[in-house]
Design an enzyme around this catalytic site. Structure first.
Site, PDB file in Angstrom:
ATOM      1  N   SER A  42     -28.072  -8.972  18.675  1.00  0.00           N
ATOM      2  CA  SER A  42     -29.088  -8.945  19.717  1.00  0.00           C
ATOM      3  C   SER A  42     -28.456  -9.094  21.106  1.00  0.00           C
ATOM      4  O   SER A  42     -27.642  -8.264  21.485  1.00  0.00           O
ATOM      5  CB  SER A  42     -30.157 -10.000  19.447  1.00  0.00           C
ATOM      6  OG  SER A  42     -31.300  -9.731  20.220  1.00  0.00           O
ATOM      7  N   ASP A  79     -28.227  -4.660  15.979  1.00  0.00           N
ATOM      8  CA  ASP A  79     -29.484  -4.464  16.699  1.00  0.00           C
ATOM      9  C   ASP A  79     -29.395  -5.016  18.120  1.00  0.00           C
ATOM     10  O   ASP A  79     -30.093  -5.981  18.477  1.00  0.00           O
ATOM     11  CB  ASP A  79     -30.660  -5.089  15.956  1.00  0.00           C
ATOM     12  CG  ASP A  79     -31.967  -4.319  16.213  1.00  0.00           C
ATOM     13  OD1 ASP A  79     -31.893  -3.104  16.496  1.00  0.00           O
ATOM     14  OD2 ASP A  79     -33.052  -4.913  16.135  1.00  0.00           O
ATOM     15  N   HIS A  95     -35.553  -7.053  12.856  1.00  0.00           N
ATOM     16  CA  HIS A  95     -34.424  -7.314  13.751  1.00  0.00           C
ATOM     17  C   HIS A  95     -33.249  -7.928  12.977  1.00  0.00           C
ATOM     18  O   HIS A  95     -32.109  -7.479  13.073  1.00  0.00           O
ATOM     19  CB  HIS A  95     -34.906  -8.252  14.849  1.00  0.00           C
ATOM     20  CG  HIS A  95     -34.045  -8.333  16.064  1.00  0.00           C
ATOM     21  ND1 HIS A  95     -33.446  -7.245  16.657  1.00  0.00           N
ATOM     22  CD2 HIS A  95     -33.706  -9.408  16.841  1.00  0.00           C
ATOM     23  CE1 HIS A  95     -32.777  -7.631  17.732  1.00  0.00           C
ATOM     24  NE2 HIS A  95     -32.918  -8.950  17.849  1.00  0.00           N
TER      25      HIS A  95
END
Length: 330
Positions: A181, A205, A267
């Site tokens: 992330s 991601d 996610h």
């Protein structure tokens, strides 16, 4: 393997009364997120950043903490300190072995689920220097401040790796950076600081909110080989959802994942997919796509290429769709 939660956003976005303000044409200005304890918090993407905190982070790269795990100390870390050669020399760090660095995302720390799971997978596989970056000092700040400070965290990591190289002689081409992330952009900035000499970057991601038009986001030139695994990149998704690397994987189309019912689960699938490939290097094979339309329609017909794995000399280019199962090992 049960889905494991990291600290990021909640499944349902919350829109305040009045017109909807979209950031980058894609993200609602206001939404809710859920932390690891299940607490719901409000996010405003246009909240003023904490400049005092950012300036302090810029001045002191030692706010980043580096925790070393090896097969000699697989469960208890040794802390490595920038500009403290003795902390390196007295540790179990061995420049003859591959080195991986793991970077968490927003509101997380070294204990967040992905860190021990990736660490243990590597140490079961082979002798490895696993360094877990803890940048909680900034990661615990409101999202706009944390996002704004990502380049400074990345530069601090780059400075540390340069110090590690000077102290031990560890070659840059034996280092693999893995970030989730916001951490997916942290590792990009670290590699950029080192002139793209790091062997490999894997961005799990990479974060989307405030990054669509951000020139500090992950780039293909940040390492010799850069790959991204996109699992929640749809409209208002938590991931960026567009190609940003040498190779971009879009599992199951890259927006939502089988067996998931919330965006946070989608996610987190990025790092769960990666972990599944550590002991099985050709476990999840992608099919090259000519464009994103083929990704979305699941009609890619190009050559195959493996998602993830631990190879330092991995090379490739293009966008790939990977179809997976609902649960580990997928």
């Amino acid at each position: 393997m049960k889905p494991l939660l990291c600290l990021l956003f909640v499944a349902v976005y919350s829109v305040v009364a009045g017109p909807i303000d979209l950031i980058d044409g894609k993200y609602p200005r206001f939404f809710d997120y859920e932390d690891e304890e299940g607490n719901i918090h409000k996010v405003d993407l246009l909240e003023p950043v904490d400049m005092e905190l950012l300036e302090e982070i810029q001045r002191n790269p030692a706010n980043n903490e580096y925790h070393l795990f090896t097969r000699r100390n697989p469960n208890s870390y040794q802390r490595l300190r920038i500009n403290d050669a003795n902390s390196i020399r007295s540790s179990h760090f061995d420049p003859r072995h591959p080195t991986i660095v793991i970077s968490h995302g927003w509101l997380s720390n070294m204990k967040t689920n992905l860190n021990p799971v990736i660490r243990d997978a590597y140490l079961r596989l082979k002798e490895t220097n696993v360094i877990v970056l803890d940048w909680r000092r900034l990661a615990l700040a409101p999202y706009p401040t944390a996002a704004r400070g990502v380049p400074d965290i990345g530069r601090g990591l780059g400075q540390f790796l340069n110090f590690l190289h000077r102290t031990t002689g560890v070659p840059f081409n034996t280092i693999h950076l893995i970030g989730f992330s916001l951490g997916g952009h942290v590792v990009g900035n670290a590699g950029r600081y080192l002139g793209g000499r790091i062997a490999r970057i894997t961005s799990l991601d990479p974060a989307g909110p405030l990054w669509s038009n951000n020139d500090q986001r992950l780039r293909p030139s940040d390492a010799i080989y850069v790959e991204a695994i996109h699992t929640n990149g749809g409209v208002a998704g938590l991931g960026i959802g567009t190609p940003v690397a040498n190779v971009d994987f879009f599992p199951n189309g890259g927006k939502s994942q089988p067996g998931c019912y919330t965006p946070i689960c989608d996610h987190n699938r990025a790092w769960e997919f990666f972990v599944a490939t550590v002991p099985r290097p050709n476990h999840l094979m992608g099919r090259r796509c000519a464009n994103m339309q083929e990704v979305n329609r699941d009609n890619c017909n190009g050559p195959t290429f493996p998602l993830g794995n631990t190879y330092l000399n991995k090379r490739g280019s293009g966008i790939f769709r990977v179809n997976t199962g609902r649960r580990y090992p997928f």
